[in-house]
Write a protein that holds these residues in place. Structure first.
Motif, PDB file in Angstrom:
ATOM      1  N   LEU A 174      69.008  56.159 119.615  1.00 48.88           N
ATOM      2  CA  LEU A 174      69.547  55.420 118.434  1.00 48.88           C
ATOM      3  C   LEU A 174      68.485  53.944 118.011  1.00 48.88           C
ATOM      4  N   ARG A 175      68.513  53.233 119.253  1.00 46.84           N
ATOM      5  CA  ARG A 175      67.648  52.064 119.154  1.00 46.84           C
ATOM      6  C   ARG A 175      66.204  52.389 118.491  1.00 46.84           C
ATOM      7  N   GLU A 176      65.533  53.313 119.111  1.00 50.49           N
ATOM      8  CA  GLU A 176      64.302  53.703 118.653  1.00 50.49           C
ATOM      9  C   GLU A 176      64.093  54.289 117.495  1.00 50.49           C
ATOM     10  N   ARG A 177      65.337  54.770 116.932  1.00 52.80           N
ATOM     11  CA  ARG A 177      65.358  55.094 115.374  1.00 52.80           C
ATOM     12  C   ARG A 177      65.831  54.071 114.496  1.00 52.80           C
ATOM     13  N   ALA A 178      66.032  52.696 115.082  1.00 57.18           N
ATOM     14  CA  ALA A 178      66.595  51.618 114.196  1.00 57.18           C
ATOM     15  C   ALA A 178      68.057  52.001 113.626  1.00 57.18           C
ATOM     16  N   VAL A 179      68.846  52.887 114.300  1.00 58.88           N
ATOM     17  CA  VAL A 179      70.082  53.122 113.532  1.00 58.88           C
ATOM     18  C   VAL A 179      71.187  52.310 114.496  1.00 58.88           C
ATOM     19  N   ASP A 180      71.937  51.576 113.678  1.00 61.92           N
ATOM     20  CA  ASP A 180      72.761  50.660 113.931  1.00 61.92           C
ATOM     21  C   ASP A 180      73.959  51.230 114.785  1.00 61.92           C
ATOM     22  N   TYR A 206      74.115  66.128 132.480  1.00 58.68           N
ATOM     23  CA  TYR A 206      74.361  64.861 133.035  1.00 58.68           C
ATOM     24  C   TYR A 206      73.226  64.024 133.144  1.00 58.68           C
ATOM     25  N   SER A 207      71.940  64.267 132.903  1.00 61.64           N
ATOM     26  CA  SER A 207      70.660  63.551 133.271  1.00 61.64           C
ATOM     27  C   SER A 207      70.420  62.694 132.042  1.00 61.64           C
ATOM     28  N   TYR A 208      69.713  61.766 131.950  1.00 63.95           N
ATOM     29  CA  TYR A 208      69.211  60.852 130.898  1.00 63.95           C
ATOM     30  C   TYR A 208      68.416  61.787 130.047  1.00 63.95           C
ATOM     31  N   GLU A 209      67.444  62.435 130.490  1.00 64.56           N
ATOM     32  CA  GLU A 209      66.649  63.286 129.719  1.00 64.56           C
ATOM     33  C   GLU A 209      67.386  64.454 128.699  1.00 64.56           C
ATOM     34  N   SER A 210      68.312  65.030 129.456  1.00 60.74           N
ATOM     35  CA  SER A 210      69.201  66.024 128.820  1.00 60.74           C
ATOM     36  C   SER A 210      70.120  65.266 127.691  1.00 60.74           C
ATOM     37  N   GLY A 211      70.461  64.097 127.704  1.00 61.38           N
ATOM     38  CA  GLY A 211      71.066  63.169 126.983  1.00 61.38           C
ATOM     39  C   GLY A 211      70.299  62.948 125.779  1.00 61.38           C
ATOM     40  N   ARG A 212      68.960  62.480 125.849  1.00 59.40           N
ATOM     41  CA  ARG A 212      68.101  62.205 124.897  1.00 59.40           C
ATOM     42  C   ARG A 212      67.946  63.366 124.133  1.00 59.40           C
TER      43      ARG A 212
END
Length: 275
Positions: A202-208, A167-173
């Motif tokens: 996804l934004r950092e990978r430029a994935v739409d 449930y953490s942000y880090e685990s989601g990444r």
């Protein structure tokens, strides 16, 4: 003569950092207090690191008569806390499936059914490879969501990829990195914070989003509407769940027989993160 202040306790075995970021329990506590405060009952919240520490808190609370009842959350199948609160004679209400807590009042949501709905929503939009970032697999509600997602994926002929978070942000990444290596066209997440992490990865990978990958969250807190793009989500009335738990606690503290309280049905709110 003034009545002594009554208290109920909620112990959360989560990292305090996660709880600070996670909207669910803030909304739940608001609903709980809307019912308990007018009845002269306050809520004592304690954050611990693990289940052993949680059990020790219940032992101390009961020995010192600090609380008149407790809310149990994140139950596992055959959870030892159910027997513990019985032995300690602590009135208790469980957030979770009735099967996890025989003899106790429960407030539950249809986790399996709602996970099926989320997969159905994505399959109807042409997605054939769907990633699912779950909460901890030891939790009964996580197992029910996985079962529901797998059932619907099998019916629809959809490939379901799995990754576990906490449930953490880090685990989601971290889970997003794992899933994206397998080229899903959609990712569903078991809470809003992990879904925000997926959007950032996804934004950092430029994935739409949603052109290349759609994203679905779970709970539908304000974070979903504020995200860029706004997140589609399985929307729950978390405040109402808290109110139901508050009423169930008052009944349990009054010695009434335990009941099963079903939370209002969730529904999928479609926003710009899905195509």
């Amino acid at each position: 003569m003034t009545q002594p202040q009554r208290r109920v306790g909620l112990v959360l075995a989560r990292a305090s950092r996660v709880l600070g970021e996670e909207p669910y329990y803030h909304e739940f506590l608001e609903g709980l207090e809307r019912v308990l405060t007018p009845a002269g009952v306050s809520v004592l919240v304690q954050v611990v690191t693990d289940r052993e520490a949680e059990s020790a808190v219940y032992e101390r609370w009961a020995a010192q008569r600090l609380v008149d009842g407790v809310v149990l959350v994140d139950l596992a199948p055959d959870d030892a806390r159910v027997a513990l609160v019985g032995r300690l004679e602590l009135p208790a209400v469980v957030l979770g499936a009735p099967s996890t807590a025989p003899g106790l009042a429960t407030v539950w949501t249809d986790d399996a059914g709602f996970a099926q709905e989320a997969v159905r929503f994505l399959a109807d939009r042409g997605h054939e490879v769907i990633g699912h970032i779950s909460g901890p697999l030891t939790f009964a509600h996580t197992q029910l969501r996985q079962m529901g997602a797998e059932t619907e994926a099998a019916v629809r002929g959809v490939a379901l990829l799995r990754a576990e978070g906490d449930y953490s942000y880090e685990s989601g990444r971290a889970a997003a990195v794992h899933l994206l290596a397998q080229n899903p066209t959609a990712i569903m997440c078991d809470n809003d914070l992990m879904a925000l992490a997926v959007l950032d990865e996804l934004r950092e990978r430029a994935v739409d989003v949603p052109g290349d990958v759609s994203v679905v969250a779970w709970d539908d807190s304000a974070l979903c509407q504020l995200a860029t793009p706004p997140l589609s989500a399985m929307s729950h009335d978390v405040g109402r769940i808290g109110e139901l738990a508050g009423g169930a606690l008052l009944d349990a503290m009054a010695g009434r027989p335990p009941e099963v309280y079903e939370a209002p049905a969730a529904h999928l709110v479609a926003r710009a993160s899905t195509s």
